[in-house]
Motif scaffolding. Structure first.
Motif, short mmCIF file in Angstrom:
data_model
loop_
_atom_site.label_atom_id
_atom_site.label_comp_id
_atom_site.label_asym_id
_atom_site.label_seq_id
_atom_site.Cartn_x
_atom_site.Cartn_y
_atom_site.Cartn_z
N VAL A 149 -20.38 42.12 60.56
CA VAL A 149 -21.67 41.91 59.91
C VAL A 149 -21.49 41.74 58.40
O VAL A 149 -22.12 40.86 57.78
N MET A 154 -20.16 38.28 57.63
CA MET A 154 -21.21 37.30 57.76
C MET A 154 -22.12 37.30 56.53
O MET A 154 -22.44 36.24 55.98
N SER A 213 -24.87 33.81 62.41
CA SER A 213 -25.73 34.74 63.17
C SER A 213 -25.60 34.51 64.66
O SER A 213 -25.49 35.46 65.45
N LEU A 220 -24.03 37.07 67.29
CA LEU A 220 -24.89 37.49 68.39
C LEU A 220 -24.19 37.29 69.73
O LEU A 220 -24.20 38.19 70.59
N LEU A 243 -29.97 39.80 64.72
CA LEU A 243 -29.17 38.58 64.65
C LEU A 243 -29.88 37.41 65.31
O LEU A 243 -29.84 36.27 64.82
N GLY A 290 -32.56 36.27 62.93
CA GLY A 290 -31.96 35.58 61.79
C GLY A 290 -31.51 34.18 62.14
O GLY A 290 -31.70 33.23 61.36
N MET A 291 -30.93 34.02 63.32
CA MET A 291 -30.48 32.70 63.76
C MET A 291 -31.66 31.74 63.92
O MET A 291 -31.64 30.61 63.43
#
Length: 438
Positions: free
Chosen positions: A188, A191, A214, A218, A383, A386-387
């Motif tokens: 994380v 990223m 993300s 994920l 995640l 966020g994606m």
């Protein structure tokens, strides 16, 4: 400075009954004009949080002391600015470093009230903005209300990681906990570093990079969830140790804001208000973020069919991975954070996203606290949101950047949305108390 703090840390380990007062004072100093620029506040507060989590203070005590200390620092700085106005420039440190004050003043004049919320998470600005607010005669009640809100998020962001680390070091944890925690935290963190770096450099593909990273993280988390049992069980045990009746009521109130019906109502209201304000692109963005996240979350739950923790007297009969509350809350608040940052510099956009993530994080953590989700469930939900938010933004901005919302539009959508979330959560609280008995 390092020698002084090492000595203080050793002394506090031998005299933990002074930790609460020390935490209060250091939180105040960290937010105090000029002085807050001279100490490594992030390191100091993290270290004090570790000591608190090792058994000296409970979580609510740690967060409350940090909150009160930070608020006192804000009020003292505001009072200095209000008392001396432009005469504050004659102080020796500000004569030698005029940029400290000038930078905060330009930021305040540009963003107004919002600067006190966003600037709270920007190190060089945090201790100076309350001073500038006093210098420029910002009404006291307005300053107080904004500072009370900002200090709450700041206390959680700066003290919770340290407290959780101290508590994890204290508890007997399952074998493999630290290796699994290191892998997840490292992934994380990597990223976030890559996304922040690309955003600060204003790279055109930064949004797509955020979506791709993300999504990749994920997928890795979904496929490896069964191999992260030590992490999940250890963190769940750590959180369950902090259960208390007063905290239960607060957690139920917070978790109610992430319920499906609540988020559906909020999404519909937000979209309709943006349409009324003729901000069609923003309305499409909010709608796509929340709708696509909900659909993807439902599909993934059925695909992975993960059972929930066995904490409640009557465990919920739905699957847990990813957390629906976490994904819905992050989709809603990240969408608002993206809209708030339109037209601003990269650092400000990132700070708005951080600020928007705090209420979503509170909703996500309430699910682990109540024992209805594993920690990796809420990470997966964040995640996923966020994606989807990053992909939706990249698609909508494929031809031209999304235009920022005016202050008039924000005054239309934000109070109404927050009021709806709060009202529905309070209305559903009695039913939640019966549902989440343990």
């Amino acid at each position: 400075m390092n020698h002084w703090f090492d000595t203080l840390t050793l002394w506090l380990e031998s005299n933990p009954h002074w930790l609460g007062l020390t935490l209060l004072i250091m939180a105040c100093v960290e937010c105090l004009a000029i002085v807050g620029l001279l100490i490594p506040g992030t390191v100091v507060l993290f270290s004090l949080g570790v000591l608190a989590g090792s058994g000296a203070l409970e979580l609510w005590q740690t967060l409350l002391l940090g909150y009160v200390g930070g608020l006192l620092g804000d009020l003292a700085s505001y009072g200095l600015g209000r008392r001396y106005h432009q005469g504050i420039r004659n102080l020796a440190p500000l004569r030698k470093h005029p940029g400290w004050l000038n930078g905060a003043e330009r930021y305040f004049e540009r963003y107004g009230v919002a600067s006190l919320l966003v600037g709270r998470f920007i190190g060089p600005l945090r201790p100076m903005l309350p001073l500038v607010a006093g210098m420029l005669d910002m009404p006291f009640m307005r300053f107080l209300l904004v500072s009370m809100l900002a200090a709450a998020g700041w206390s959680v962001a700066y003290l919770l990681p340290g407290w959780a680390t101290g508590a994890a070091l204290r508890l007997p944890l399952p074998d493999g906990f630290w290796s699994e925690a290191g892998a997840v935290i490292g992934a994380v963190a990597l990223m976030l570093v890559l996304v922040i770096h690309s955003s600060l450099r204003e790279l055109r593909w930064a949004t797509l990079l955020a979506a791709g990273l993300s999504g990749a993280l994920l997928l890795a988390l979904l496929l490896s969830a069964s191999h992260l049992q030590a992490l999940d069980q250890g963190l769940l045990a750590l959180v369950q140790e902090q259960r208390a009746p007063a905290m239960d009521s607060l957690a139920l109130l917070i978790t109610g804001m992430g319920d499906f019906n609540t988020q559906l109502a909020a999404g519909v209201l937000l979209t309709l208000l943006l349409v009324v304000a003729r901000r069609f692109q923003a309305a499409l963005y909010v709608c796509s973020c929340m709708l696509l996240t909900a659909l993807a979350n439902g599909a993934l739950k059925q695909l992975f069919a993960r059972a929930r923790p066995d904490v409640l007297l009557q465990p919920l009969d739905t699957f847990s991975l990813p957390s629906g509350h976490s994904s819905a809350a992050f989709a809603c608040f990240l969408a608002l954070g993206v809209l708030a940052g339109r037209g601003a510099p990269a650092r400000t956009r990132l700070t708005w996203l951080l600020l928007a993530s705090l209420p979503a994080l509170a909703i996500a953590l309430s699910r682990v606290y109540l024992g209805v989700h594993w920690p990796t469930d809420i990470i997966a939900g964040a995640l996923l949101a966020g994606m989807v938010c990053a992909l939706s933004l990249a698609w909508l901005q494929r031809r031209a950047p999304m235009q920022p919302l005016s202050a008039r539009v924000w005054w239309l959508i934000l109070p109404a949305t927050l009021a709806l979330l709060g009202a529905v959560s309070v209305w559903a609280l009695p039913q939640a108390i019966q549902q989440y008995r343990y």
